[in-house]
Write a protein that holds these residues in place. Structure first.
Motif, PDB file in Angstrom:
ATOM      1  N   GLU A 125      -7.675   6.570   8.844  1.00  0.00           N
ATOM      2  CA  GLU A 125      -7.423   7.471   9.202  1.00  0.00           C
ATOM      3  C   GLU A 125      -8.165   7.979  10.206  1.00  0.00           C
ATOM      4  O   GLU A 125      -7.517   8.690  11.494  1.00  0.00           O
ATOM      5  CB  GLU A 125      -7.645   8.758   8.268  1.00  0.00           C
ATOM      6  N   PHE A 182      -8.191   3.594   3.729  1.00  0.00           N
ATOM      7  CA  PHE A 182      -7.598   4.863   3.779  1.00  0.00           C
ATOM      8  C   PHE A 182      -8.363   5.635   4.303  1.00  0.00           C
ATOM      9  O   PHE A 182      -7.995   6.408   5.887  1.00  0.00           O
ATOM     10  CB  PHE A 182      -7.372   4.863   2.576  1.00  0.00           C
ATOM     11  N   SER A 183      -9.582   5.581   4.642  1.00  0.00           N
ATOM     12  CA  SER A 183     -10.487   6.886   5.325  1.00  0.00           C
ATOM     13  C   SER A 183     -10.883   6.404   6.803  1.00  0.00           C
ATOM     14  O   SER A 183     -10.759   7.090   7.834  1.00  0.00           O
ATOM     15  CB  SER A 183     -11.392   7.125   3.820  1.00  0.00           C
ATOM     16  N   SER A 219     -13.620  -0.852  -0.481  1.00  0.00           N
ATOM     17  CA  SER A 219     -12.446  -0.595  -1.339  1.00  0.00           C
ATOM     18  C   SER A 219     -11.258  -0.545  -0.853  1.00  0.00           C
ATOM     19  O   SER A 219     -11.122   0.350   0.613  1.00  0.00           O
ATOM     20  CB  SER A 219     -12.508   0.089  -2.017  1.00  0.00           C
ATOM     21  N   GLU A 220     -10.396  -0.316  -0.900  1.00  0.00           N
ATOM     22  CA  GLU A 220      -8.845   0.440  -0.882  1.00  0.00           C
ATOM     23  C   GLU A 220      -9.184   1.920   0.015  1.00  0.00           C
ATOM     24  O   GLU A 220      -8.649   2.256   0.772  1.00  0.00           O
ATOM     25  CB  GLU A 220      -7.200   0.346  -1.629  1.00  0.00           C
ATOM     26  N   ASN A 221     -10.120   3.007  -0.795  1.00  0.00           N
ATOM     27  CA  ASN A 221      -9.966   3.735  -0.666  1.00  0.00           C
ATOM     28  C   ASN A 221     -10.681   4.367   1.033  1.00  0.00           C
ATOM     29  O   ASN A 221     -10.285   5.375   1.512  1.00  0.00           O
ATOM     30  CB  ASN A 221     -10.663   5.025  -1.942  1.00  0.00           C
ATOM     31  N   ILE A 222     -11.591   3.757   1.184  1.00  0.00           N
ATOM     32  CA  ILE A 222     -12.307   3.647   2.388  1.00  0.00           C
ATOM     33  C   ILE A 222     -11.566   2.741   2.870  1.00  0.00           C
ATOM     34  O   ILE A 222     -11.479   3.088   4.527  1.00  0.00           O
ATOM     35  CB  ILE A 222     -13.655   2.651   1.930  1.00  0.00           C
ATOM     36  N   PRO A 224     -11.813   1.245  -9.174  1.00  0.00           N
ATOM     37  CA  PRO A 224     -11.076   0.279  -8.186  1.00  0.00           C
ATOM     38  C   PRO A 224     -11.062  -0.586  -8.723  1.00  0.00           C
ATOM     39  O   PRO A 224     -11.680  -1.875  -8.964  1.00  0.00           O
ATOM     40  CB  PRO A 224     -12.073   0.717  -6.888  1.00  0.00           C
TER      41      PRO A 224
END
Length: 184
Positions: free
Chosen positions: A36, A32-33, A27-30, A82
């Motif tokens: 990083e 992003f992580s 997903s977009e959240n994963i 999501p």
């Protein structure tokens, strides 16, 4: 998976130069992580800033392609959930002194000819031609069926140091595994 299987997988990844890998629901959240983690890893390895920026950009484009176009999707439970969760794989590594980003996801078999044609066309373009096509695409509406600006594959090719490599493997009557590898 048993410990011996996992160890074999880990050792094979290391032999292949993999420094970051993810497989599963993305997903977009994963994204992003993972981004990083990739930034930290490249900073730790003291990667040239211009190279790191290109690797990161290609990583994001490829992950977004998995999220947007994988045929293996997980529907969010409720509308505020999501936007997209799709299954696929992505890896970053080094091979012969240069970085690579490779992703894989399932696509509908009917999409393969159009995708192959688009990738073949992109592979024939020089860097100047890629820049020109990219600018033209920015001024046009997205292609039919596109969930972005229809520029992701062009962006990957522009930032790559060699023509992108791709492959399809049939998974049955309705799906194929699509893999895309870019070198930096």
């Amino acid at each position: 998976m048993r410990a011996s299987d996992f160890r074999s997988f880990h050792e094979a990844s290391k032999r292949s130069g993999v420094i970051l890998t993810f497989g599963g629901d993305l997903s977009e959240n994963i994204l992003f992580s993972l981004g990083e983690v990739l930034k930290l890893r490249m900073r730790h390895e003291e990667t040239d800033a211009a190279v790191a920026k290109r690797v990161f950009s290609i990583f994001v484009e490829q992950a977004q392609n998995v999220i947007r176009y994988s045929a293996d999707k997980v529907a969010p439970a409720e509308p505020p959930g999501p936007a997209r969760v799709s299954a696929g794989m992505i890896a970053v590594g080094t091979e012969e002194g240069r970085f690579f980003v490779v992703c894989g996801n399932e696509v509908g078999r009917t999409e393969v000819p159009r995708l192959r044609e688009r990738l073949d066309e992109i592979a024939t373009l020089s860097s100047d031609e890629l820049r020109k096509v990219y600018r033209e695409k920015l001024r046009q509406p997205p292609d039919e069926g596109s969930l972005g600006g229809s520029i992701g594959l062009i962006e990957i090719a522009r930032r790559s140091s060699a023509p992108v490599e791709y492959d399809f493997q049939d998974l049955g009557a309705e799906r194929s595994l699509f893999c895309l590898k870019a070198f930096i």
